[in-house]
Design a protein around this motif. Structure first.
Motif, PDB file in Angstrom:
ATOM      1  N   ILE A 131       0.705  -1.322  -0.009  1.00  0.00           N
ATOM      2  CA  ILE A 131       0.115  -0.011   0.032  1.00  0.00           C
ATOM      3  C   ILE A 131       0.890   1.117  -0.026  1.00  0.00           C
ATOM      4  CG2 ILE A 131      -1.923   1.159   0.979  1.00  0.00           C
ATOM      5  CD1 ILE A 131      -2.689  -1.667   0.125  1.00  0.00           C
ATOM      6  N   GLY A 132       0.610   2.245  -0.919  1.00  0.00           N
ATOM      7  CA  GLY A 132       1.448   3.118  -0.997  1.00  0.00           C
ATOM      8  C   GLY A 132       0.508   4.585  -0.506  1.00  0.00           C
ATOM      9  N   GLU A 133       0.901   5.689  -1.230  1.00  0.00           N
ATOM     10  CA  GLU A 133       0.386   7.176  -0.929  1.00  0.00           C
ATOM     11  C   GLU A 133      -0.911   7.293  -1.222  1.00  0.00           C
ATOM     12  OE1 GLU A 133       1.910   7.877  -5.095  1.00  0.00           O
ATOM     13  OE2 GLU A 133       2.462   6.515  -3.227  1.00  0.00           O
ATOM     14  N   GLU A 134      -1.603   8.221  -0.388  1.00  0.00           N
ATOM     15  CA  GLU A 134      -2.987   8.526  -0.541  1.00  0.00           C
ATOM     16  C   GLU A 134      -3.009   9.460  -2.027  1.00  0.00           C
ATOM     17  OE1 GLU A 134      -6.218  11.728   1.593  1.00  0.00           O
ATOM     18  OE2 GLU A 134      -5.235   9.931   2.692  1.00  0.00           O
ATOM     19  N   ILE A 135      -4.113   9.211  -2.756  1.00  0.00           N
ATOM     20  CA  ILE A 135      -4.240   9.905  -3.932  1.00  0.00           C
ATOM     21  C   ILE A 135      -5.411  10.461  -3.992  1.00  0.00           C
ATOM     22  CG2 ILE A 135      -2.441   8.592  -5.136  1.00  0.00           C
ATOM     23  CD1 ILE A 135      -4.424   6.927  -6.608  1.00  0.00           C
ATOM     24  N   GLY A 136      -6.450  10.138  -3.102  1.00  0.00           N
ATOM     25  CA  GLY A 136      -7.871  10.772  -3.045  1.00  0.00           C
ATOM     26  C   GLY A 136      -8.408  10.516  -1.998  1.00  0.00           C
ATOM     27  N   VAL A 148     -10.954   6.488   1.308  1.00  0.00           N
ATOM     28  CA  VAL A 148      -9.933   6.983   0.681  1.00  0.00           C
ATOM     29  C   VAL A 148      -9.339   6.140  -0.396  1.00  0.00           C
ATOM     30  CG1 VAL A 148      -8.307   5.746   2.568  1.00  0.00           C
ATOM     31  CG2 VAL A 148      -7.498   7.566   1.298  1.00  0.00           C
ATOM     32  N   VAL A 149      -8.609   7.008  -1.356  1.00  0.00           N
ATOM     33  CA  VAL A 149      -7.884   6.059  -2.443  1.00  0.00           C
ATOM     34  C   VAL A 149      -6.399   6.043  -2.071  1.00  0.00           C
ATOM     35  CG1 VAL A 149      -7.789   5.653  -4.919  1.00  0.00           C
ATOM     36  CG2 VAL A 149      -9.815   6.660  -3.852  1.00  0.00           C
ATOM     37  N   ARG A 150      -5.808   4.875  -2.388  1.00  0.00           N
ATOM     38  CA  ARG A 150      -4.271   4.885  -2.258  1.00  0.00           C
ATOM     39  C   ARG A 150      -3.738   4.216  -3.509  1.00  0.00           C
ATOM     40  NH1 ARG A 150      -6.120   3.721   2.970  1.00  0.00           N
ATOM     41  NH2 ARG A 150      -5.158   5.321   4.533  1.00  0.00           N
ATOM     42  N   ARG A 151      -2.609   4.505  -3.772  1.00  0.00           N
ATOM     43  CA  ARG A 151      -1.671   3.620  -4.763  1.00  0.00           C
ATOM     44  C   ARG A 151      -1.331   2.371  -4.126  1.00  0.00           C
ATOM     45  NH1 ARG A 151       0.880   5.727  -9.192  1.00  0.00           N
ATOM     46  NH2 ARG A 151       0.359   7.683  -8.438  1.00  0.00           N
ATOM     47  N   CYS A 152      -1.516   1.380  -4.967  1.00  0.00           N
ATOM     48  CA  CYS A 152      -0.998   0.193  -4.326  1.00  0.00           C
ATOM     49  C   CYS A 152      -0.014  -0.559  -5.388  1.00  0.00           C
ATOM     50  CB  CYS A 152      -1.995  -0.782  -3.799  1.00  0.00           C
ATOM     51  SG  CYS A 152      -3.260  -1.214  -4.929  1.00  0.00           S
ATOM     52  N   THR A 153       0.615  -1.653  -4.978  1.00  0.00           N
ATOM     53  CA  THR A 153       1.718  -2.519  -5.882  1.00  0.00           C
ATOM     54  C   THR A 153       1.362  -3.763  -5.605  1.00  0.00           C
ATOM     55  OG1 THR A 153       3.051  -0.553  -6.208  1.00  0.00           O
ATOM     56  CG2 THR A 153       3.772  -2.619  -6.995  1.00  0.00           C
ATOM     57  N   SER A 154       1.196  -4.526  -6.732  1.00  0.00           N
ATOM     58  CA  SER A 154       0.947  -5.982  -6.546  1.00  0.00           C
ATOM     59  C   SER A 154       2.200  -6.785  -6.329  1.00  0.00           C
ATOM     60  CB  SER A 154       0.714  -6.744  -7.907  1.00  0.00           C
ATOM     61  OG  SER A 154       0.419  -8.098  -7.707  1.00  0.00           O
ATOM     62  N   ARG A 155       2.299  -7.390  -5.119  1.00  0.00           N
ATOM     63  CA  ARG A 155       3.560  -8.014  -4.661  1.00  0.00           C
ATOM     64  C   ARG A 155       3.994  -9.253  -5.762  1.00  0.00           C
ATOM     65  NH1 ARG A 155       4.685  -6.497   0.310  1.00  0.00           N
ATOM     66  NH2 ARG A 155       3.144  -5.314   1.611  1.00  0.00           N
ATOM     67  N   VAL A 172      -6.324   1.266  -4.836  1.00  0.00           N
ATOM     68  CA  VAL A 172      -7.234   0.762  -4.054  1.00  0.00           C
ATOM     69  C   VAL A 172      -8.177   1.736  -3.342  1.00  0.00           C
ATOM     70  CG1 VAL A 172      -5.570   0.506  -2.157  1.00  0.00           C
ATOM     71  CG2 VAL A 172      -7.591  -1.126  -2.039  1.00  0.00           C
ATOM     72  N   LYS A 173      -9.240   1.503  -3.506  1.00  0.00           N
ATOM     73  CA  LYS A 173     -10.382   2.381  -2.795  1.00  0.00           C
ATOM     74  C   LYS A 173     -10.929   1.883  -1.480  1.00  0.00           C
ATOM     75  CE  LYS A 173     -14.861   4.963  -3.142  1.00  0.00           C
ATOM     76  NZ  LYS A 173     -15.898   5.176  -3.762  1.00  0.00           N
ATOM     77  N   SER A 197      -7.175  13.445 -13.469  1.00  0.00           N
ATOM     78  CA  SER A 197      -8.430  13.845 -13.109  1.00  0.00           C
ATOM     79  C   SER A 197      -9.445  12.672 -13.545  1.00  0.00           C
ATOM     80  CB  SER A 197      -8.910  15.106 -13.985  1.00  0.00           C
ATOM     81  OG  SER A 197      -8.798  14.671 -15.241  1.00  0.00           O
ATOM     82  N   ASP A 198      -8.589  11.794 -14.226  1.00  0.00           N
ATOM     83  CA  ASP A 198      -9.510  10.506 -14.645  1.00  0.00           C
ATOM     84  C   ASP A 198      -9.937   9.521 -13.600  1.00  0.00           C
ATOM     85  OD1 ASP A 198      -9.024  11.086 -17.318  1.00  0.00           O
ATOM     86  OD2 ASP A 198      -7.411   9.749 -17.713  1.00  0.00           O
ATOM     87  N   LEU A 199      -9.243   9.500 -12.578  1.00  0.00           N
ATOM     88  CA  LEU A 199      -9.291   8.677 -11.662  1.00  0.00           C
ATOM     89  C   LEU A 199     -10.430   9.375 -10.673  1.00  0.00           C
ATOM     90  CD1 LEU A 199      -9.275   6.374  -9.539  1.00  0.00           C
ATOM     91  CD2 LEU A 199      -7.171   7.479  -8.538  1.00  0.00           C
TER      92      LEU A 199
END
Length: 213
Positions: free
Chosen positions: A11-16, A22-29, A37-38, A94-96
């Motif tokens: 789980i990464g930084e918050e983007i919304g 809350v929406v955060r950036r995430c990366t598949s392990r 991820v919302k 803005s797309d997200l």
């Protein structure tokens, strides 16, 4: 946060951020691929109906994306005692934000336009609009050149499915959208009826449509 989610994604930084989540950036392990991820906190919702609608939205987004490359894809949904986490395509800028804003009920729900009391079925109507947008690749069910034309289309309540946009969409999916956006509130589906509809129960497949009341 769900242990299963953290097991599968970094789980990464918050983007919304929104009213309930809350929406955060995430990366598949497993693959290193980036997603968003919302996370929606169901404990902050006022009643059971709000929580059911949150479940409906997550399922609609996941099913609508299946086999539709032009739609934001939902890759996984995780739930624990209080949170629902929806892993989806990572859109830029803005797309997200536009997509998330749309999922919370644009355009204005029909009861508000008509001057009626805003009730639970107004949220079902909004979820139907979201489903239409996802399955069409971005088109709105009620459109027009001006705001007045859009509002008039909402009040008419006639939902059409242009073949160029919906040729690959099943009759069951179209039936569900019609029932969710029905102009007559007494005939419009409740959240419980949406969850019990054949298109939802079958996972968005081609199960024969049965009469639903």
């Amino acid at each position: 946060m769900s242990a299963e989610l953290k097991r599968d994604y970094e789980i990464g930084e918050e983007i919304g951020r929104g009213r309930f989540g809350v929406v955060r950036r995430c990366t598949s392990r497993a693959t290193g691929e980036a997603f968003a991820v919302k996370s929606v906190d169901r404990s902050q919702m006022g009643d059971d109906l709000d929580r059911e609608l949150a479940e409906v939205e997550a399922k609609l987004a996941q099913l609508a994306g299946k086999g539709n490359p032009g739609v934001v894809q939902v890759h996984a949904v995780y739930e624990d005692e209080t949170w629902t986490h929806t892993v989806m395509d990572l859109c830029s800028g803005s797309d997200l934000l536009d997509w998330l804003r749309l999922r919370r009920g644009a355009p204005v729900p029909e009861p508000v336009v008509a001057g009626h009391e805003y009730g639970a079925k107004a949220d079902v109507w909004s979820a139907g609009v979201v489903m239409y947008v996802l399955l069409s690749g971005g088109a709105l069910p009620f459109d027009g050149e001006t705001a007045a034309e859009v509002l008039a289309a909402v009040l008419r309540g006639s939902v059409r499915f242009p073949p160029r946009l919906f040729s690959g969409v099943s009759p069951a999916a179209k039936d569900l959208m019609r029932r969710m956006m029905c102009r007559d509130v007494s005939r419009r589906f409740s959240a419980e009826q949406v969850l019990a509809h054949p298109w939802i129960v079958s996972g968005g497949g081609a199960r024969p449509l049965e009469q639903t009341t």
